[in-house]
Scaffold this motif. Structure first.
Motif, PDB file in Angstrom:
ATOM      1  N   ALA A  16       0.798  -1.226   0.000  1.00 56.98           N
ATOM      2  CA  ALA A  16       0.000   0.000   0.000  1.00 56.98           C
ATOM      3  C   ALA A  16       0.828   1.272   0.000  1.00 56.98           C
ATOM      4  O   ALA A  16       0.343   2.335  -0.401  1.00 56.98           O
ATOM      5  CB  ALA A  16      -0.945   0.012   1.203  1.00 56.98           C
ATOM      6  N   LYS A  17       2.076   1.189   0.469  1.00 54.71           N
ATOM      7  CA  LYS A  17       2.899   2.391   0.597  1.00 54.71           C
ATOM      8  C   LYS A  17       4.344   2.105   0.217  1.00 54.71           C
ATOM      9  O   LYS A  17       4.778   0.960   0.155  1.00 54.71           O
ATOM     10  CB  LYS A  17       2.851   2.916   2.038  1.00 54.71           C
ATOM     11  N   GLY A  18       5.090   3.186  -0.021  1.00 55.83           N
ATOM     12  CA  GLY A  18       6.525   3.085  -0.232  1.00 55.83           C
ATOM     13  C   GLY A  18       6.906   2.223  -1.415  1.00 55.83           C
ATOM     14  O   GLY A  18       6.329   2.322  -2.510  1.00 55.83           O
ATOM     15  N   GLU A  21       4.049   0.114  -2.826  1.00 52.95           N
ATOM     16  CA  GLU A  21       3.139   0.885  -3.676  1.00 52.95           C
ATOM     17  C   GLU A  21       3.726   1.060  -5.067  1.00 52.95           C
ATOM     18  O   GLU A  21       3.018   0.933  -6.075  1.00 52.95           O
ATOM     19  CB  GLU A  21       2.883   2.255  -3.046  1.00 52.95           C
ATOM     20  N   ASP A  43      -5.347   2.149   3.993  1.00 52.71           N
ATOM     21  CA  ASP A  43      -4.247   2.355   3.040  1.00 52.71           C
ATOM     22  C   ASP A  43      -4.386   1.439   1.836  1.00 52.71           C
ATOM     23  O   ASP A  43      -4.192   1.861   0.676  1.00 52.71           O
ATOM     24  CB  ASP A  43      -2.900   2.099   3.727  1.00 52.71           C
ATOM     25  N   LEU A  47      -5.260   2.775  -2.370  1.00 49.54           N
ATOM     26  CA  LEU A  47      -4.506   2.469  -3.587  1.00 49.54           C
ATOM     27  C   LEU A  47      -5.356   1.701  -4.586  1.00 49.54           C
ATOM     28  O   LEU A  47      -5.300   1.969  -5.799  1.00 49.54           O
ATOM     29  CB  LEU A  47      -3.242   1.685  -3.238  1.00 49.54           C
ATOM     30  N   THR A 190      11.269   6.717   1.053  1.00 47.16           N
ATOM     31  CA  THR A 190       9.892   6.278   1.232  1.00 47.16           C
ATOM     32  C   THR A 190       9.286   7.062   2.394  1.00 47.16           C
ATOM     33  O   THR A 190      10.001   7.758   3.124  1.00 47.16           O
ATOM     34  CB  THR A 190       9.850   4.781   1.570  1.00 47.16           C
ATOM     35  N   PRO A 191       7.973   6.955   2.609  1.00 49.78           N
ATOM     36  CA  PRO A 191       7.368   7.617   3.776  1.00 49.78           C
ATOM     37  C   PRO A 191       8.022   7.209   5.100  1.00 49.78           C
ATOM     38  O   PRO A 191       8.210   8.046   5.988  1.00 49.78           O
ATOM     39  CB  PRO A 191       5.901   7.171   3.705  1.00 49.78           C
TER      40      PRO A 191
END
Length: 262
Positions: A16-18, A21, A43, A47, A190-191
């Motif tokens: 979902a992230k970084g 994603e 999250d 996406l 990344t976040p």
């Protein structure tokens, strides 16, 4: 390049992230159907909805991967939905700073579950489907296993395990035509990386110093650059590549430090 991934069902843990994603987006761009497996439903869904607006298919499964039962349930859910799995990207994890001096048994073991054990479990549960599809596995790993970092014993051990499992599985799964490779990350913004940088006394200066140590273009690797290699390794375009630890890091790990003086 057409990587022939259209409608392939590819699991991406922590998708979902970084970096995850980035992998999910590149897979969707190639026409695959990425399946995000992660703990945060909000999250995951954000996406999936974003890709749907672009007329791209994806799916999400909520799972706390440090829980062994959740790993099995996630694979069962995906099989119930699609009845096939064409690839697995083990990506979820966090550098949680469990050190030798200040760590303890409970935190060390919890970190192994958060960073390595689910790599084994997801591959184990997905294997029957991967044998049918002759799918591929990509394990996302970190340079910390090779270079050390200090104060992060559990994360270093987990990444050393990821690398060892990559080679072990590549051998074990030869007879099924399943390829297994690892993508080694060094410095990628990344976040989570941004969150860490902001905890330091002089984040902007520290970031500048880190960038200066990256040989190629003195910048961090992007999530998309990592994703491009992961997706290539999942595809038939890399049909004779297995058991490899591939660094996408701008030369950070292996190039001679003396070049930084040039």
């Amino acid at each position: 390049m057409n990587l022939h991934l259209k409608d392939k069902i590819i699991i991406v843990t922590g998708g979902a992230k970084g970096i995850g994603e980035g992998i999910v987006k590149v897979l969707a761009n190639e026409g695959a159907i990425p399946v995000i497996v992660g703990r945060n439903e909000k999250d995951n869904t954000l996406l999936v909805d974003e890709l749907a607006k672009e007329n791209k298919q994806s799916f999400q499964v909520v799972a706390e991967l440090s829980n062994p039962e959740a790993c099995k349930n996630a694979v069962d859910t995906i099989m119930k939905k699609f009845a096939r799995i064409d690839g697995l990207v083990n990506n979820a994890g966090v550098n949680d700073g469990v050190s030798l001096e200040n760590g303890d048994y409970a935190r060390f073991m919890a970190s192994l579950h958060s960073n390595m054990i689910h790599y084994y479990l997801m591959a184990h549960h997905a294997l029957p489907a991967l044998k049918l599809s002759k799918g591929a596995i990509v394990n996302v790993s970190s340079k910390v296993a090779e270079t050390g970092q200090g104060n992060t014993s559990a994360y270093a051990a987990s990444n050393g395990g990821r690398n060892a499992l990559t080679r072990e599985w590549a051998v074990e799964l030869l007879k099924y035509g399943i390829r297994v490779n690892a993508l080694i990350v060094a410095e990628c913004y990344t976040p989570l990386y941004e969150k860490w940088i902001k905890t330091l006394p002089n984040p902007a200066e520290t970031l500048q110093e880190i960038n200066a140590r990256i040989p190629l273009e003195n910048r961090m690797t992007t999530a998309e650059e990592i994703a491009n290699m992961v997706v290539f390794l999942l595809s038939d375009a890399s049909s004779h590549t297995t058991g490899q630890l591939i660094h996408v890091d701008g030369g950070y790990v292996h190039l001679d430090r003396s070049i930084l003086k040039l």
